[in-house]
Write an enzyme that holds these catalytic residues in place. Structure first.
Site, short mmCIF file in Angstrom:
data_model
loop_
_atom_site.label_atom_id
_atom_site.label_comp_id
_atom_site.label_asym_id
_atom_site.label_seq_id
_atom_site.Cartn_x
_atom_site.Cartn_y
_atom_site.Cartn_z
N ARG A 76 22.74 -29.34 -51.39
CA ARG A 76 23.75 -29.21 -50.33
C ARG A 76 23.22 -28.32 -49.21
NH1 ARG A 76 25.30 -24.07 -50.32
NH2 ARG A 76 25.55 -22.94 -52.28
N GLU A 79 24.21 -21.55 -47.57
CA GLU A 79 23.53 -20.46 -48.26
C GLU A 79 24.06 -20.31 -49.69
OE1 GLU A 79 21.00 -18.57 -47.34
OE2 GLU A 79 20.73 -19.44 -45.35
N VAL A 80 23.99 -19.10 -50.23
CA VAL A 80 24.39 -18.87 -51.61
C VAL A 80 25.91 -18.77 -51.72
CG1 VAL A 80 24.18 -16.35 -51.40
CG2 VAL A 80 23.99 -17.43 -53.65
N ILE A 144 32.59 -24.58 -47.84
CA ILE A 144 32.27 -26.00 -47.83
C ILE A 144 30.76 -26.16 -47.73
CG2 ILE A 144 32.46 -28.17 -46.52
CD1 ILE A 144 35.23 -27.22 -45.60
N GLY A 145 30.22 -27.04 -48.55
CA GLY A 145 28.80 -27.38 -48.49
C GLY A 145 28.62 -28.79 -49.00
N GLY A 156 30.89 -30.49 -51.93
CA GLY A 156 32.19 -30.51 -51.29
C GLY A 156 32.72 -29.14 -50.93
N ALA A 158 35.17 -25.40 -52.10
CA ALA A 158 35.63 -24.49 -53.14
C ALA A 158 36.72 -23.61 -52.54
CB ALA A 158 34.49 -23.64 -53.66
N CYS A 174 27.63 -17.02 -48.55
CA CYS A 174 27.35 -17.95 -47.45
C CYS A 174 26.46 -17.31 -46.38
CB CYS A 174 28.65 -18.47 -46.82
SG CYS A 174 29.72 -19.32 -47.99
#
Length: 245
Positions: A76, A79-80, A144-145, A156, A158, A174
């Site tokens: 995706r 970031e983390v 969102i990722g 998607g 979270a 993020c």
């Protein structure tokens, strides 16, 4: 099944690697057969960290070899981030040719779903220019990722409904250092996870103009010919207790 229908899978708390493999198979099935219906997965994960394909290890506050929870680098964007029980994770496997071949539009639609749900609780979900996700009073409640291949989406969003947020302290969520992470339960202590999951499904159907058809994991296994080894047992679900909601 009409092209504007989608299967809705509302699952329990599933191992991240298990669902990641599941998503890749679902996406590949739709690359090979674009007529397959869209699928929406709504579930939770045990504690886990994920890094986007270009994410920097500088945003980890721990040694990757000694991570406090499983750590995965995935395909995706972004970031983390951190997943844990009490966080609602949504994985839409959509053929965007049926909707719109526009990734900016798709991201804004996902944000709109979450903003609509927050409004049910009297909260104003906000977008921040140049960033992806949804904030309330300066706290990021939803991340969102996504990844899209041949216009078939995976990964998607979270939404922090009522998770233990302490896991976020081990990362720069993020990659954003100057904004806090929050949860819906902070603003609405009586919120119930199952209610939010249902509300997200309704909002998703409305925003994407879809008719959602309930589908069990067992049905999905059979319909999609998924590899049984992807799952730990027949249902794929693991018991998960969360005292926050």
């Amino acid at each position: 099944m009409p092209s504007r229908s989608a299967w809705l899978v509302q699952a329990g708390c599933l191992d991240y690697a298990q669902v990641w493999a599941w998503q890749r198979q679902l996406q590949d099935n739709r690359r090979q057969d674009p007529d397959r219906p869209d699928v929406i997965l709504l579930l939770e994960h045990p504690a886990v960290y994920t890094l986007g394909r270009g994410a920097s290890l500088e945003h980890l506050k721990f040694d990757p070899q000694q991570a406090p929870a499983p750590l995965h680098r995935i395909e995706r964007g972004g970031e983390v981030t951190y997943h844990a029980p009490g966080q609602l994770v949504g994985y839409p496997i959509l053929n965007l040719r049926r909707h719109r071949c526009d990734l900016h539009w798709y991201l804004r639609q996902l944000e709109a779903v979450l903003i609509d749900v927050l409004a049910i609780y009297g909260l104003t979900g906000e977008r921040i220019e140049g960033l992806t996700g949804v904030w309330v009073e300066g706290k990021k409640l939803a991340a969102i990722g996504i990844q899209v291949s041949r216009w078939i989406s995976m990964h998607g969003f979270a939404l922090n409904v009522c998770p233990d947020l302490s896991g976020f302290t081990a990362i720069v969520p993020c990659g954003i250092r100057d904004r806090a992470v929050g949860s819906l339960a902070e603003f609405c202590p009586s919120v119930r996870f199952e209610a939010v999951r249902s509300q997200v499904a309704v909002a998703f159907a409305r925003v994407f103009d879809l008719e959602l058809q309930p589908c069990s994991i067992e049905q999905l296994l059979a319909e999609e010919h998924l590899e049984p080894s992807v799952f730990d047992d027949g249902s794929g679900a693991k018991p998960c207790t969360n005292k926050n909601c």
